[in-house]
Motif scaffolding. Structure first.
Motif, PDB file in Angstrom:
ATOM      1  N   ILE A 161       0.796  -1.146  -0.177  1.00 41.96           N
ATOM      2  CA  ILE A 161      -0.070   0.004   0.025  1.00 41.96           C
ATOM      3  C   ILE A 161       0.802   1.252  -0.059  1.00 41.96           C
ATOM      4  CG2 ILE A 161      -1.891  -1.027   1.029  1.00 41.96           C
ATOM      5  CD1 ILE A 161      -1.075   0.234   3.619  1.00 41.96           C
ATOM      6  N   ASN A 162       0.237   2.456  -0.656  1.00 40.18           N
ATOM      7  CA  ASN A 162       1.128   3.599  -0.735  1.00 40.18           C
ATOM      8  C   ASN A 162       0.258   4.788  -0.209  1.00 40.18           C
ATOM      9  OD1 ASN A 162       2.359   5.719  -1.705  1.00 40.18           O
ATOM     10  ND2 ASN A 162       3.005   4.653  -3.644  1.00 40.18           N
ATOM     11  N   SER A 163       0.876   5.646   0.717  1.00 42.54           N
ATOM     12  CA  SER A 163       0.294   6.522   1.497  1.00 42.54           C
ATOM     13  C   SER A 163      -0.216   7.718   0.332  1.00 42.54           C
ATOM     14  CB  SER A 163       0.969   7.174   2.736  1.00 42.54           C
ATOM     15  OG  SER A 163       2.014   7.454   2.187  1.00 42.54           O
ATOM     16  N   ALA A 164       0.430   7.923  -0.573  1.00 39.61           N
ATOM     17  CA  ALA A 164       0.642   8.956  -1.526  1.00 39.61           C
ATOM     18  C   ALA A 164      -0.557   8.827  -2.523  1.00 39.61           C
ATOM     19  CB  ALA A 164       1.872   9.098  -2.318  1.00 39.61           C
ATOM     20  N   ILE A 165      -1.259   7.597  -2.483  1.00 43.85           N
ATOM     21  CA  ILE A 165      -2.423   7.186  -3.378  1.00 43.85           C
ATOM     22  C   ILE A 165      -3.672   6.583  -2.460  1.00 43.85           C
ATOM     23  CG2 ILE A 165      -1.183   7.063  -5.656  1.00 43.85           C
ATOM     24  CD1 ILE A 165      -1.355   4.017  -5.177  1.00 43.85           C
ATOM     25  N   GLY A 166      -3.606   7.309  -1.311  1.00 42.46           N
ATOM     26  CA  GLY A 166      -4.761   6.777  -0.371  1.00 42.46           C
ATOM     27  C   GLY A 166      -4.748   5.368   0.201  1.00 42.46           C
ATOM     28  N   TYR A 167      -3.403   5.066   0.385  1.00 41.29           N
ATOM     29  CA  TYR A 167      -3.348   3.763   1.303  1.00 41.29           C
ATOM     30  C   TYR A 167      -3.797   2.751   0.174  1.00 41.29           C
ATOM     31  CZ  TYR A 167      -1.507   6.373   4.980  1.00 41.29           C
ATOM     32  OH  TYR A 167      -1.056   7.187   5.685  1.00 41.29           O
ATOM     33  N   MET A 168      -3.760   2.587  -0.994  1.00 38.27           N
ATOM     34  CA  MET A 168      -4.086   1.868  -1.980  1.00 38.27           C
ATOM     35  C   MET A 168      -2.785   1.078  -2.697  1.00 38.27           C
ATOM     36  SD  MET A 168      -7.236   3.989  -3.721  1.00 38.27           S
ATOM     37  CE  MET A 168      -7.777   2.778  -4.678  1.00 38.27           C
TER      38      MET A 168
ATOM     39  N   GLN B 119      -4.875  -0.988  -7.519  1.00 33.99           N
ATOM     40  CA  GLN B 119      -6.135  -0.733  -7.220  1.00 33.99           C
ATOM     41  C   GLN B 119      -6.373   0.741  -7.500  1.00 33.99           C
ATOM     42  OE1 GLN B 119      -5.593  -1.282  -2.786  1.00 33.99           O
ATOM     43  NE2 GLN B 119      -6.747  -3.202  -2.840  1.00 33.99           N
ATOM     44  N   LYS B 120      -5.425   1.624  -7.493  1.00 35.43           N
ATOM     45  CA  LYS B 120      -5.391   3.109  -7.977  1.00 35.43           C
ATOM     46  C   LYS B 120      -5.763   3.005  -9.173  1.00 35.43           C
ATOM     47  CE  LYS B 120      -5.303   7.263  -7.109  1.00 35.43           C
ATOM     48  NZ  LYS B 120      -6.550   8.029  -6.526  1.00 35.43           N
TER      49      LYS B 120
ATOM     50  N   GLU C 170      -9.204   1.958 -10.117  1.00 36.27           N
ATOM     51  CA  GLU C 170      -9.898   3.118  -9.612  1.00 36.27           C
ATOM     52  C   GLU C 170     -10.222   4.227 -10.812  1.00 36.27           C
ATOM     53  OE1 GLU C 170      -9.379   6.680  -6.792  1.00 36.27           O
ATOM     54  OE2 GLU C 170     -10.255   4.814  -5.687  1.00 36.27           O
TER      55      GLU C 170
END
Length: 72
Positions: free
Chosen positions: A52-59, A63-64, A67
């Motif tokens: 998961i990556n915090s810069a893309i909304g914890y996705m 997943q990003k 979306e």
């Protein structure tokens, strides 16, 4: 390519290589080039599908992307 001296040209690649070195390769020792290729492939799959990556909304990046493309 952008103009000469633009410090953002390779920012994404530099960040990825920093992550792979610090998170994954730090404690590994490789016997040959094939072992490195396998390890890099594993990390890329982990990075795209599990991390998961915090810069893309914890996705995860996958997943990003879904979306953004509205694939579901």
């Amino acid at each position: 390519m952008s103009r000469r001296g633009n410090c953002w040209d390779n920012a994404v690649q530099e960040r990825f290589f920093r992550n792979i070195k610090l998170e994954y390769f730090d404690d590994l020792i490789f016997m040959n080039c094939q072992a490195v290729e396998v390890a890099v492939g594993r990390y890329i799959r982990y990075y795209n599908y599990s991390r998961i990556n915090s810069a893309i909304g914890y996705m995860t990046p996958l997943q990003k992307r879904r979306e953004l493309l509205k694939i579901g």
